[in-house]
Write a protein that holds these residues in place. Structure first.
Motif, short mmCIF file in Angstrom:
data_model
loop_
_atom_site.label_atom_id
_atom_site.label_comp_id
_atom_site.label_asym_id
_atom_site.label_seq_id
_atom_site.Cartn_x
_atom_site.Cartn_y
_atom_site.Cartn_z
N PRO A 61 0.82 -1.22 0.00
CA PRO A 61 0.00 0.00 0.00
C PRO A 61 0.86 1.27 0.00
N GLU A 62 0.33 2.32 -0.60
CA GLU A 62 1.07 3.58 -0.69
C GLU A 62 1.38 4.18 0.67
N TYR A 63 0.54 3.89 1.69
CA TYR A 63 0.77 4.49 2.99
C TYR A 63 1.98 3.91 3.72
N MET A 64 2.58 2.86 3.19
CA MET A 64 3.78 2.29 3.81
C MET A 64 5.00 3.07 3.32
N ASP A 65 5.22 4.24 3.92
CA ASP A 65 6.24 5.18 3.45
C ASP A 65 7.66 4.63 3.56
N ASP A 66 7.91 3.73 4.51
CA ASP A 66 9.27 3.25 4.74
C ASP A 66 9.59 1.97 3.96
N VAL A 67 8.67 1.50 3.14
CA VAL A 67 8.91 0.30 2.33
C VAL A 67 8.75 0.69 0.87
N ASN A 68 9.88 0.80 0.17
CA ASN A 68 9.86 1.25 -1.22
C ASN A 68 10.64 0.33 -2.15
N SER A 69 11.32 -0.65 -1.58
CA SER A 69 12.11 -1.60 -2.35
C SER A 69 11.90 -2.99 -1.77
N ILE A 70 12.09 -4.00 -2.59
CA ILE A 70 12.01 -5.37 -2.07
C ILE A 70 13.06 -5.56 -0.97
N GLU A 71 14.16 -4.87 -1.08
CA GLU A 71 15.21 -4.95 -0.05
C GLU A 71 14.70 -4.49 1.32
N ASP A 72 13.71 -3.61 1.34
CA ASP A 72 13.15 -3.11 2.60
C ASP A 72 12.34 -4.16 3.34
N MET A 88 12.77 -14.61 -6.78
CA MET A 88 12.84 -13.38 -6.01
C MET A 88 13.14 -13.62 -4.54
N MET A 89 12.40 -14.52 -3.90
CA MET A 89 12.58 -14.70 -2.46
C MET A 89 13.99 -15.19 -2.10
N PRO A 90 14.53 -16.18 -2.79
CA PRO A 90 15.92 -16.57 -2.48
C PRO A 90 16.93 -15.46 -2.80
N GLU A 91 16.70 -14.74 -3.90
CA GLU A 91 17.64 -13.70 -4.32
C GLU A 91 17.79 -12.61 -3.26
N TYR A 92 16.68 -12.27 -2.59
CA TYR A 92 16.71 -11.23 -1.57
C TYR A 92 16.81 -11.81 -0.15
N GLY A 93 16.96 -13.12 -0.03
CA GLY A 93 17.09 -13.75 1.29
C GLY A 93 15.80 -13.72 2.09
N ASP A 115 13.03 -3.12 -7.58
CA ASP A 115 13.63 -4.45 -7.67
C ASP A 115 15.05 -4.31 -8.19
N PRO A 116 15.97 -3.81 -7.36
CA PRO A 116 17.33 -3.51 -7.84
C PRO A 116 18.09 -4.73 -8.36
N LYS A 117 17.69 -5.92 -7.95
CA LYS A 117 18.38 -7.14 -8.41
C LYS A 117 17.70 -7.74 -9.65
N GLY A 118 16.61 -7.14 -10.09
CA GLY A 118 15.92 -7.65 -11.27
C GLY A 118 15.36 -9.04 -11.10
N ALA A 119 15.00 -9.39 -9.87
CA ALA A 119 14.57 -10.77 -9.58
C ALA A 119 13.17 -11.09 -10.08
N MET A 120 12.37 -10.08 -10.39
CA MET A 120 11.03 -10.35 -10.92
C MET A 120 11.02 -10.42 -12.45
N GLY A 121 12.21 -10.27 -13.05
CA GLY A 121 12.33 -10.42 -14.50
C GLY A 121 12.13 -9.12 -15.26
N GLU A 122 12.51 -9.16 -16.53
CA GLU A 122 12.39 -8.00 -17.40
C GLU A 122 10.99 -7.95 -18.03
N PRO A 123 10.61 -6.78 -18.56
CA PRO A 123 9.32 -6.70 -19.27
C PRO A 123 9.25 -7.71 -20.40
N GLU A 124 8.05 -8.16 -20.69
CA GLU A 124 7.84 -9.12 -21.77
C GLU A 124 6.57 -8.77 -22.53
#
Length: 301
Positions: free
Chosen positions: A129-140, A169-174, A224-233
């Motif tokens: 949700p947009e109201y989660m101001d402190d979560v902006n990356s999968i790394e967060d 994605m989940m393994p890539e980001y731990g 998704d700085p690691k590109g774990a969700m894949g490129e556009p298709e």
């Protein structure tokens, strides 16, 4: 509006069947006459509204060409690809065949025919949700599992999005040690998202674009700085093997369809929106009136 649209998607999901026998519905001819060139069966998952929207567009155009069209509503991608390979389904009108459904293409690709891509900027996403101001990356999400009850809310178990999230994605980001991916259905995921937003609670879900929920709900894609969700298709029209030989005129029309962001967005909005709720055929006719030059060979009347 969100709840009304979600109610419609939930109803569509409930109406769909896992079986390939006994669940097809004859859409009826858009011009009021039965087709005389044969019957073409379109297979799609109603809760995946890219396929829902393009299925009704194809129904409209193919019936105007003189074909009978049957609409086969399913709830799992695995069943859809199996039916397509076996010839029980003639066309899947919105396949993520390049990357997201690559596993199915490896299994069934030599039994299928690619009729071309109609949209070229589809992506898989992780959203909050947009109201989660402190979560902006999968790394967060790392170290924050308690906030989400250790859950990422997903969709159907056989979806390519599910596989990409869980195995890449989940393994890539731990995240695989602290989170579990909860699977059920797209409708259930959206209902959970609605409930969490209504209560302004933390939640993380799997989503994709193009999909109406990105505009209907106040959500944001996580970087998704690691590109774990894949490129556009691109999204493709897939047919059972030999389709273009059996239905050459239909294949030629389908191959001509290419939609830009504006044309696709308008089509999905009309088919899934409130104005034509319960009347997707009417929604397509309205779209054709608004976009008479959307693609070469479009049949307006």
């Amino acid at each position: 509006m969100i709840k009304r649209k979600l109610t419609g998607i939930l109803a569509l999901g409930a109406a769909a069947s896992l079986a390939l026998v006994g669940c097809s519905s004859d859409g009826g001819s858009a011009n009021g006459d039965g087709g005389d060139k044969g019957t073409i069966t379109l297979g799609f998952l109603p809760s995946w509204t890219d396929g829902l929207s393009t299925a009704y567009l194809l129904e409209n155009q193919l019936e105007k060409l003189g074909y009978d069209v049957e609409m086969e509503e399913l709830t799992e991608a695995a069943v859809l690809y199996t039916g397509l390979a076996n010839g029980d389904i003639d066309v899947y009108p919105s396949a993520w065949s390049e990357k997201t459904h690559a596993t199915y293409m490896e299994q069934y690709g030599d039994q299928l025919e690619d009729l071309g891509a109609y949209y070229d900027n589809a992506v898989l996403t992780i959203a909050v949700p947009e109201y989660m101001d402190d979560v902006n990356s999968i790394e967060d999400l790392v170290g924050q599992a308690d906030r989400f009850d250790g859950e990422i809310i997903g969709i159907e178990p056989s979806a390519g999005l599910t596989e990409q999230t869980e195995t890449v994605m989940m393994p890539e980001y731990g995240l695989d040690g602290d989170y579990s991916l909860v699977t059920s259905s797209t409708a259930t995921m959206l209902a959970t998202l609605q409930e969490k937003i209504d209560n302004e609670e933390d939640v993380v879900v799997t989503l994709w674009r193009p999909f109406w929920a990105n505009d209907a709900f106040p959500v944001k894609d996580l970087e998704d700085p690691k590109g774990a969700m894949g490129e556009p298709e691109a999204l493709h029209f897939l047919a059972t093997g030999g389709f273009s030989e059996q239905y050459p005129e239909a294949a030629e029309l389908i191959e001509s369809i290419q939609l830009d962001d504006a044309a696709y967005g308008s089509l999905e909005a009309l088919v899934t929106g409130d104005e034509y709720e319960g009347d997707p055929e009417g929604a397509v006719e309205a779209w054709l009136a608004e976009h008479p030059d959307a693609f070469p060979g479009l049949i307006a009347d």
